[in-house]
Enzyme design. Sequence first.
Site, mmCIF file in Angstrom:
data_model
loop_
_atom_site.group_PDB
_atom_site.id
_atom_site.type_symbol
_atom_site.label_atom_id
_atom_site.label_comp_id
_atom_site.label_asym_id
_atom_site.label_seq_id
_atom_site.Cartn_x
_atom_site.Cartn_y
_atom_site.Cartn_z
ATOM 1 N N TYR A 135 0.822 -1.213 0.000
ATOM 2 C CA TYR A 135 0.000 0.000 0.000
ATOM 3 C C TYR A 135 0.857 1.264 0.000
ATOM 4 O O TYR A 135 0.466 2.286 -0.552
ATOM 5 C CB TYR A 135 -0.896 0.041 1.246
ATOM 6 C CG TYR A 135 -2.250 -0.579 1.072
ATOM 7 C CD1 TYR A 135 -2.367 -1.924 0.749
ATOM 8 C CD2 TYR A 135 -3.407 0.165 1.245
ATOM 9 C CE1 TYR A 135 -3.611 -2.503 0.604
ATOM 10 C CE2 TYR A 135 -4.652 -0.406 1.103
ATOM 11 C CZ TYR A 135 -4.752 -1.734 0.787
ATOM 12 O OH TYR A 135 -5.984 -2.300 0.648
ATOM 13 N N LYS A 190 2.570 -15.358 2.866
ATOM 14 C CA LYS A 190 2.767 -16.127 1.628
ATOM 15 C C LYS A 190 4.260 -16.416 1.521
ATOM 16 O O LYS A 190 4.932 -16.033 0.557
ATOM 17 C CB LYS A 190 2.228 -15.303 0.436
ATOM 18 C CG LYS A 190 2.231 -16.029 -0.895
ATOM 19 C CD LYS A 190 1.151 -17.079 -1.015
ATOM 20 C CE LYS A 190 1.284 -17.842 -2.318
ATOM 21 N NZ LYS A 190 0.362 -18.991 -2.426
ATOM 22 N N ASP A 222 -3.591 -18.116 0.817
ATOM 23 C CA ASP A 222 -4.613 -18.780 -0.019
ATOM 24 C C ASP A 222 -5.369 -19.821 0.800
ATOM 25 O O ASP A 222 -6.597 -19.920 0.741
ATOM 26 C CB ASP A 222 -3.988 -19.378 -1.295
ATOM 27 C CG ASP A 222 -2.725 -20.188 -1.041
ATOM 28 O OD1 ASP A 222 -2.211 -20.180 0.095
ATOM 29 O OD2 ASP A 222 -2.255 -20.853 -1.987
ATOM 30 N N ASP A 246 -6.588 -6.659 4.045
ATOM 31 C CA ASP A 246 -7.691 -5.977 3.352
ATOM 32 C C ASP A 246 -8.659 -7.018 2.804
ATOM 33 O O ASP A 246 -9.876 -6.937 2.990
ATOM 34 C CB ASP A 246 -7.125 -5.110 2.223
ATOM 35 C CG ASP A 246 -8.213 -4.398 1.440
ATOM 36 O OD1 ASP A 246 -9.118 -3.844 2.081
ATOM 37 O OD2 ASP A 246 -8.163 -4.415 0.197
HETATM 38 C C1 IPM Z 1 -10.436 -0.773 3.817
HETATM 39 C C2 IPM Z 1 -10.659 -0.155 2.460
HETATM 40 C C3 IPM Z 1 -9.476 0.731 2.116
HETATM 41 C C4 IPM Z 1 -8.258 -0.159 2.075
HETATM 42 C C5 IPM Z 1 -9.623 1.554 0.844
HETATM 43 C C6 IPM Z 1 -10.850 2.425 0.886
HETATM 44 C C7 IPM Z 1 -8.409 2.384 0.547
HETATM 45 O O1 IPM Z 1 -10.860 -1.146 1.510
HETATM 46 O O2 IPM Z 1 -10.350 -0.005 4.794
HETATM 47 O O3 IPM Z 1 -10.379 -1.991 3.917
HETATM 48 O O4 IPM Z 1 -7.959 -0.765 1.042
HETATM 49 O O5 IPM Z 1 -7.577 -0.278 3.098
HETATM 50 MG MG MG Z 2 -10.969 -3.117 2.320
#
Ligand code: IPM
Ligand code: MG
Length: 362
Positions: A135, A190, A222, A246
Amino acid sequence: MKIAVLPGDGIGTEIVAEAVKVLDVLDLKFEMESALVGGAAYEAHGHPLPESTLKLAKEADAVLFGAVGDWKYDKLDRPLRPEQAILGLRKNLGLFANFRPAICYEELVGASSLKPELIAGLDILIIRELTGDIYFGQPRGRRVATDGHFPGAEEAFDTMRYSRPEIERIARVAFEAARKRSKRVTSVDKNNVLETSQLWKDVMLDIAKEYPDVELDHMLVDNAAMQLVKAPKKFDVVVTGNMFGDILSDEAAMLTGSIGMLPSASLNSSNQGLYEPSHGSAPDIAGKGVANPLATILSAAMMLRFSLNQPEAADRIESAVKAVLASGLRTGDIWSEGTKRVGTREMGDAVVAAITKKTITG
Ligand code: IPM
Ligand code: MG
C-alpha cells in the site's frame, strides 16, 4: 477528550449522525468537532484530506470516521481520489494496528450465506498491519519496461516491503490481544513465494518467544481464505499484512451476515485511534435512509474502550445493540422473514432508547 467527526461521503453522513446521537446520550464529557473528508472535502476545498481536517484529526484523541468514495471520482488523479483521505490519515497519524473483529450475533445467524452451524458463535479478530506493505511501499509508478516479458511496453509497479520493527510491533499487538482472548494467534503470509512474507514469519516466531503462554501457528494466505469459509470458528486472532488483511477482512465480514455490522479500530502507538465501519460509502443507497448504522455505532463503542478509556460506556452501547437486535429490528441488509424492517434513523433511535432505558432502571 476531543473527538474529530469525519462523516465523509455516501452513507457516511447518515450513519455517523446516528453514532453521534448515541454518544450524545451517554452523559460523558467530550468535545466533538466535524470536518469534511473524501469526495465532500474535494468538492469544497479541492483536496480529499485538507490541511484543516488533518490538523483536527491529529489534535483529537480519537477520530470517528464514516466512509469515503464515489464512482464519480474514479477519473480523478490518484492523489485527489477520496480513498487517499483514509490512506493519508492512516499514514499521518501512524495508525499501524487495525482491529477488525468479526462477530456473528446469534440473532443474525440466518443472514449469512453460510450454514448456521458454521458461523453460530463466531468471534474472531483480524489484526491487519495498516501503514506498510504494498500500500505504501516505494518505489511505485508507471514507466516503459526495459526488461521482463515485454521490453518497451508500458508497465506499472508497486513495491511490497516490510521492515523488522514494523512486523515486531504488529506482532506484539496481536500477542497482547490474544492474551485477553483464547491465547491463540494465526499469522497469515505467503512465505512460500515472497521475501517479505518470509521475514514476516521469522519475526513472528521471534516475538512469539516473548509470549510463551500464547500459541502461534502460520497459514498461507490462499489456504487462510479457504479455511475462513470452511471452518471459520477454528480461528481466533489472525494477524496479517496490509494487503492480505484488506482481502481477508472483507471475507470475514461476510461470515457475520452483513458487513453493515462490523466496526473497526485503527490505533497508533499512543492509543490515538480512528474508528470506522468496515464497509464503504455505498453510493447506491446513499441518501435513502436505509443504511445500517450499527457498524458505526459499534465503532463508537470501540473508540470509547480503546482511546477514551470509557469501557463501561462501551459496554452500554454494545448491550443496547444486542437488545435492539433481540427485539427484532433490522435494516434491509440484515432483514429476514419475521423481523421488522427499519431505516437508518429508526435503528439509531432504537439504540438510544435501549441505552436510556438501561440508565433509568440502573
Ligand atoms: C479498507 C478499504 C481501504 C483499504 C480503501 C478504501 C483504501 O478497503 O479499509 O479496507 O484498502 O484499506
Ligand atoms: Mg478493504
